[in-house]
Design a protein around this motif. Structure first.
Motif, PDB file in Angstrom:
ATOM      1  N   ARG A   1       4.329 -13.033 -12.453  1.00 49.40           N
ATOM      2  CA  ARG A   1       5.789 -13.119 -12.491  1.00 49.40           C
ATOM      3  C   ARG A   1       6.467 -11.929 -11.814  1.00 49.40           C
ATOM      4  O   ARG A   1       7.670 -11.974 -11.560  1.00 49.40           O
ATOM      5  CB  ARG A   1       6.262 -13.238 -13.942  1.00 49.40           C
ATOM      6  CG  ARG A   1       5.842 -14.525 -14.624  1.00 49.40           C
ATOM      7  CD  ARG A   1       6.124 -14.483 -16.111  1.00 49.40           C
ATOM      8  NE  ARG A   1       5.277 -13.501 -16.795  1.00 49.40           N
ATOM      9  CZ  ARG A   1       5.289 -13.301 -18.112  1.00 49.40           C
ATOM     10  NH1 ARG A   1       6.093 -14.014 -18.875  1.00 49.40           N
ATOM     11  NH2 ARG A   1       4.500 -12.399 -18.654  1.00 49.40           N
ATOM     12  N   SER A   2       5.721 -10.877 -11.528  1.00 49.43           N
ATOM     13  CA  SER A   2       6.318  -9.716 -10.864  1.00 49.43           C
ATOM     14  C   SER A   2       6.679 -10.063  -9.431  1.00 49.43           C
ATOM     15  O   SER A   2       5.960 -10.810  -8.760  1.00 49.43           O
ATOM     16  CB  SER A   2       5.337  -8.542 -10.876  1.00 49.43           C
ATOM     17  OG  SER A   2       5.907  -7.404 -10.288  1.00 49.43           O
ATOM     18  N   GLU A   3       7.789  -9.512  -8.949  1.00 42.91           N
ATOM     19  CA  GLU A   3       8.274  -9.890  -7.621  1.00 42.91           C
ATOM     20  C   GLU A   3       8.418  -8.726  -6.655  1.00 42.91           C
ATOM     21  O   GLU A   3       8.851  -8.929  -5.519  1.00 42.91           O
ATOM     22  CB  GLU A   3       9.617 -10.620  -7.758  1.00 42.91           C
ATOM     23  CG  GLU A   3       9.484 -11.954  -8.485  1.00 42.91           C
ATOM     24  CD  GLU A   3      10.797 -12.697  -8.589  1.00 42.91           C
ATOM     25  OE1 GLU A   3      11.848 -12.119  -8.209  1.00 42.91           O
ATOM     26  OE2 GLU A   3      10.786 -13.858  -9.036  1.00 42.91           O
ATOM     27  N   SER A   4       8.077  -7.504  -7.068  1.00 42.32           N
ATOM     28  CA  SER A   4       8.157  -6.378  -6.151  1.00 42.32           C
ATOM     29  C   SER A   4       7.201  -5.286  -6.617  1.00 42.32           C
ATOM     30  O   SER A   4       6.906  -5.188  -7.825  1.00 42.32           O
ATOM     31  CB  SER A   4       9.583  -5.822  -6.062  1.00 42.32           C
ATOM     32  OG  SER A   4       9.894  -5.061  -7.219  1.00 42.32           O
ATOM     33  N   PRO A   5       6.724  -4.439  -5.706  1.00 44.44           N
ATOM     34  CA  PRO A   5       5.838  -3.341  -6.105  1.00 44.44           C
ATOM     35  C   PRO A   5       6.468  -2.406  -7.129  1.00 44.44           C
ATOM     36  O   PRO A   5       5.806  -1.963  -8.064  1.00 44.44           O
ATOM     37  CB  PRO A   5       5.562  -2.619  -4.777  1.00 44.44           C
ATOM     38  CG  PRO A   5       5.738  -3.670  -3.730  1.00 44.44           C
ATOM     39  CD  PRO A   5       6.845  -4.538  -4.235  1.00 44.44           C
ATOM     40  N   ALA A   6       7.760  -2.095  -6.958  1.00 46.49           N
ATOM     41  CA  ALA A   6       8.418  -1.188  -7.901  1.00 46.49           C
ATOM     42  C   ALA A   6       8.455  -1.783  -9.306  1.00 46.49           C
ATOM     43  O   ALA A   6       8.252  -1.069 -10.303  1.00 46.49           O
ATOM     44  CB  ALA A   6       9.834  -0.879  -7.419  1.00 46.49           C
ATOM     45  N   GLU A   7       8.707  -3.089  -9.407  1.00 49.94           N
ATOM     46  CA  GLU A   7       8.692  -3.743 -10.718  1.00 49.94           C
ATOM     47  C   GLU A   7       7.311  -3.635 -11.351  1.00 49.94           C
ATOM     48  O   GLU A   7       7.191  -3.397 -12.568  1.00 49.94           O
ATOM     49  CB  GLU A   7       9.070  -5.215 -10.573  1.00 49.94           C
ATOM     50  CG  GLU A   7      10.522  -5.484 -10.231  1.00 49.94           C
ATOM     51  CD  GLU A   7      10.774  -6.966 -10.033  1.00 49.94           C
ATOM     52  OE1 GLU A   7       9.966  -7.783 -10.523  1.00 49.94           O
ATOM     53  OE2 GLU A   7      11.766  -7.318  -9.377  1.00 49.94           O
TER      54      GLU A   7
ATOM     55  N   SER B   1       0.025  -3.303  -8.846  1.00 49.64           N
ATOM     56  CA  SER B   1       1.018  -3.811  -7.897  1.00 49.64           C
ATOM     57  C   SER B   1       0.359  -4.682  -6.830  1.00 49.64           C
ATOM     58  O   SER B   1       0.869  -5.751  -6.480  1.00 49.64           O
ATOM     59  CB  SER B   1       1.748  -2.634  -7.242  1.00 49.64           C
ATOM     60  OG  SER B   1       2.654  -3.082  -6.265  1.00 49.64           O
ATOM     61  N   ALA B   2      -0.799  -4.241  -6.319  1.00 49.84           N
ATOM     62  CA  ALA B   2      -1.521  -5.032  -5.322  1.00 49.84           C
ATOM     63  C   ALA B   2      -2.010  -6.342  -5.915  1.00 49.84           C
ATOM     64  O   ALA B   2      -1.945  -7.402  -5.270  1.00 49.84           O
ATOM     65  CB  ALA B   2      -2.691  -4.225  -4.763  1.00 49.84           C
ATOM     66  N   GLY B   3      -2.495  -6.300  -7.159  1.00 49.17           N
ATOM     67  CA  GLY B   3      -2.945  -7.524  -7.812  1.00 49.17           C
ATOM     68  C   GLY B   3      -1.802  -8.488  -8.087  1.00 49.17           C
ATOM     69  O   GLY B   3      -1.945  -9.701  -7.916  1.00 49.17           O
ATOM     70  N   ASP B   4      -0.656  -7.947  -8.511  1.00 48.87           N
ATOM     71  CA  ASP B   4       0.518  -8.793  -8.731  1.00 48.87           C
ATOM     72  C   ASP B   4       0.897  -9.530  -7.455  1.00 48.87           C
ATOM     73  O   ASP B   4       1.269 -10.707  -7.485  1.00 48.87           O
ATOM     74  CB  ASP B   4       1.706  -7.943  -9.185  1.00 48.87           C
ATOM     75  CG  ASP B   4       1.582  -7.486 -10.632  1.00 48.87           C
ATOM     76  OD1 ASP B   4       0.651  -7.933 -11.325  1.00 48.87           O
ATOM     77  OD2 ASP B   4       2.432  -6.683 -11.065  1.00 48.87           O
TER      78      ASP B   4
ATOM     79  N   LEU C   1       0.841  -1.192   0.000  1.00 46.38           N
ATOM     80  CA  LEU C   1       0.000   0.000   0.000  1.00 46.38           C
ATOM     81  C   LEU C   1       0.875   1.241   0.000  1.00 46.38           C
ATOM     82  O   LEU C   1       1.955   1.239   0.593  1.00 46.38           O
ATOM     83  CB  LEU C   1      -0.902   0.034   1.243  1.00 46.38           C
ATOM     84  CG  LEU C   1      -2.044  -0.972   1.330  1.00 46.38           C
ATOM     85  CD1 LEU C   1      -2.724  -0.882   2.689  1.00 46.38           C
ATOM     86  CD2 LEU C   1      -3.064  -0.732   0.216  1.00 46.38           C
ATOM     87  N   PRO C   2       0.429   2.322  -0.631  1.00 42.93           N
ATOM     88  CA  PRO C   2       1.192   3.569  -0.556  1.00 42.93           C
ATOM     89  C   PRO C   2       1.163   4.115   0.868  1.00 42.93           C
ATOM     90  O   PRO C   2       0.265   3.799   1.663  1.00 42.93           O
ATOM     91  CB  PRO C   2       0.450   4.498  -1.519  1.00 42.93           C
ATOM     92  CG  PRO C   2      -0.935   3.942  -1.613  1.00 42.93           C
ATOM     93  CD  PRO C   2      -0.787   2.459  -1.449  1.00 42.93           C
ATOM     94  N   TYR C   3       2.143   4.937   1.177  1.00 42.78           N
ATOM     95  CA  TYR C   3       2.296   5.461   2.539  1.00 42.78           C
ATOM     96  C   TYR C   3       1.034   6.161   3.020  1.00 42.78           C
ATOM     97  O   TYR C   3       0.667   6.051   4.197  1.00 42.78           O
ATOM     98  CB  TYR C   3       3.482   6.426   2.575  1.00 42.78           C
ATOM     99  CG  TYR C   3       3.769   7.002   3.946  1.00 42.78           C
ATOM    100  CD1 TYR C   3       4.520   6.283   4.876  1.00 42.78           C
ATOM    101  CD2 TYR C   3       3.280   8.258   4.319  1.00 42.78           C
ATOM    102  CE1 TYR C   3       4.780   6.792   6.135  1.00 42.78           C
ATOM    103  CE2 TYR C   3       3.538   8.777   5.577  1.00 42.78           C
ATOM    104  CZ  TYR C   3       4.293   8.047   6.479  1.00 42.78           C
ATOM    105  OH  TYR C   3       4.535   8.560   7.717  1.00 42.78           O
ATOM    106  N   ARG C   4       0.359   6.871   2.142  1.00 48.27           N
ATOM    107  CA  ARG C   4      -0.822   7.648   2.543  1.00 48.27           C
ATOM    108  C   ARG C   4      -1.928   6.760   3.110  1.00 48.27           C
ATOM    109  O   ARG C   4      -2.791   7.233   3.873  1.00 48.27           O
ATOM    110  CB  ARG C   4      -1.353   8.452   1.349  1.00 48.27           C
ATOM    111  CG  ARG C   4      -1.934   7.607   0.241  1.00 48.27           C
ATOM    112  CD  ARG C   4      -2.457   8.432  -0.934  1.00 48.27           C
ATOM    113  NE  ARG C   4      -3.102   7.610  -1.929  1.00 48.27           N
ATOM    114  CZ  ARG C   4      -2.458   6.959  -2.886  1.00 48.27           C
ATOM    115  NH1 ARG C   4      -1.138   7.034  -2.959  1.00 48.27           N
ATOM    116  NH2 ARG C   4      -3.137   6.225  -3.765  1.00 48.27           N
ATOM    117  N   LEU C   5      -1.933   5.475   2.751  1.00 45.69           N
ATOM    118  CA  LEU C   5      -2.946   4.542   3.247  1.00 45.69           C
ATOM    119  C   LEU C   5      -2.416   3.641   4.350  1.00 45.69           C
ATOM    120  O   LEU C   5      -3.160   3.266   5.256  1.00 45.69           O
ATOM    121  CB  LEU C   5      -3.484   3.683   2.104  1.00 45.69           C
ATOM    122  CG  LEU C   5      -4.219   4.405   0.972  1.00 45.69           C
ATOM    123  CD1 LEU C   5      -4.667   3.408  -0.086  1.00 45.69           C
ATOM    124  CD2 LEU C   5      -5.426   5.176   1.503  1.00 45.69           C
ATOM    125  N   SER C   6      -1.144   3.284   4.276  1.00 51.89           N
ATOM    126  CA  SER C   6      -0.607   2.324   5.243  1.00 51.89           C
ATOM    127  C   SER C   6      -0.360   2.933   6.610  1.00 51.89           C
ATOM    128  O   SER C   6      -0.317   2.218   7.610  1.00 51.89           O
ATOM    129  CB  SER C   6       0.698   1.721   4.708  1.00 51.89           C
ATOM    130  OG  SER C   6       1.682   2.728   4.539  1.00 51.89           O
TER     131      SER C   6
END
Length: 302
Positions: free
Chosen positions: A194-200, A150-153, A83-88
């Motif tokens: 196949r994605s392994e990180s939020p940034a990816e 990113s959340a779905g990945d 989650l982005p900082y504004r929500l977490s």
């Protein structure tokens, strides 16, 4: 001074409601003791120190009605979704109730009345919570498209999947009038196990919405005799171009920085062109998209 009355088990180790404390034989004075925290009105938690979201949620559940459940960003955080900082970092907890029951409103609670099927609520470590697929759908109005992908990945991640693409699609179909439905339909086409990180994930969405197709996440590069060279974040196979996201930790750790240099040299020796990307590139990707287009054009020309 008289010694403090010990808490009976299991109240000594977990959250409980004020009513549960009275039922266990504790007096009103004991329930106001300095060794008990009050995360929400009518709740108590033994010990001191900052409580985690799960501890606060457990305390709140002790006084919630049986039909209430955790949803939205709170459910996502409990599931471990990025989650982005504004929500977490919000102190409030998201609590849902099935329509037509009224939403719960109290200090520290964001109450929501939701049209929800019984099978879309499950138990997670004893907490009533929306399922991963339903949680993902509920995030659509508060996340950007890259954040939603990113959340779905994360939910589909092949190492430890929490949902399938079919489950995400089914949840979207069951809520045709939902806010954020257009974003959900777009995100459903973009999620990738196949994605392994939020940034990816964010990088892949930025490139896809920028007009690039055919990239392969976390592709393993091998040399001409089949020896492992590296695994790259995103690969354009025909052009042999790798796009790599580098967080600040790459620079902060000297050992990591040296390994990255060696890794890139090995990729270049194997005939690959590496484009390194950082957070600034994602905030304003205009230059990144132009640079990648030039690189692919040059690599594709005779």
């Amino acid at each position: 001074m008289r010694p403090r009355v010990p808490l009976p088990p299991p109240l000594a180790v977990t959250a409980f409601s004020y009513g549960e404390g009275i039922a266990a034989g504790l007096g009103h004075g004991r329930l106001r003791g300095p060794d008990l925290q009050r995360p929400f009105f009518g709740t108590r938690h033994p010990g001191s120190g900052e409580l985690s979201l799960e501890q606060r949620s457990r305390a709140l559940q002790s006084r919630l009605p049986e039909h209430a459940f955790f949803c939205g960003p709170t459910a996502a955080a409990l599931l471990g979704m990025p989650l982005p900082y504004r929500l977490s970092e919000t102190p409030e907890v998201d609590v849902g109730t099935p329509a037509p029951a009224r939403a719960i409103h109290a200090q520290g609670i964001r109450g929501r009345k939701l049209g929800i099927r019984p099978e879309e609520v499950r138990s997670l470590r004893g907490l009533r919570i929306t399922t991963p697929a339903r949680t993902w759908c509920d995030l659509a109005p508060v996340l950007t498209l890259p954040e939603l992908v990113s959340a779905g990945d994360f939910l589909l991640r092949r190492a430890c999947p929490m949902a399938t693409r079919g489950q995400l699609a089914e949840c979207v179909r069951h809520h045709p009038g939902r806010r954020g439905r257009p974003a959900l339909k777009m995100a459903l086409d973009l999620v990738d196990s196949r994605s392994e990180s939020p940034a990816e994930s964010v990088l892949r969405v930025v490139l896809t919405t920028g007009g690039f197709t055919g990239m392969v996440p976390n592709h393993v590069v091998r040399d001409r005799v089949g020896r492992f060279v590296a695994r790259v974040d995103l690969a354009f196979l025909e052009a042999r171009v790798a796009v790599e996201y580098e967080g600040d930790y790459h620079r902060a750790e000297p050992d990591r920085w040296r390994k990255d240099m060696l890794r890139i040299r090995r990729l270049e020796a194997a005939g690959w062109r590496v484009l390194r990307v950082n957070a600034d590139d994602l905030r304003d990707p205009t230059h990144l998209l132009m640079q990648l287009a030039r690189i692919l054009a040059l690599r594709s020309s005779p």
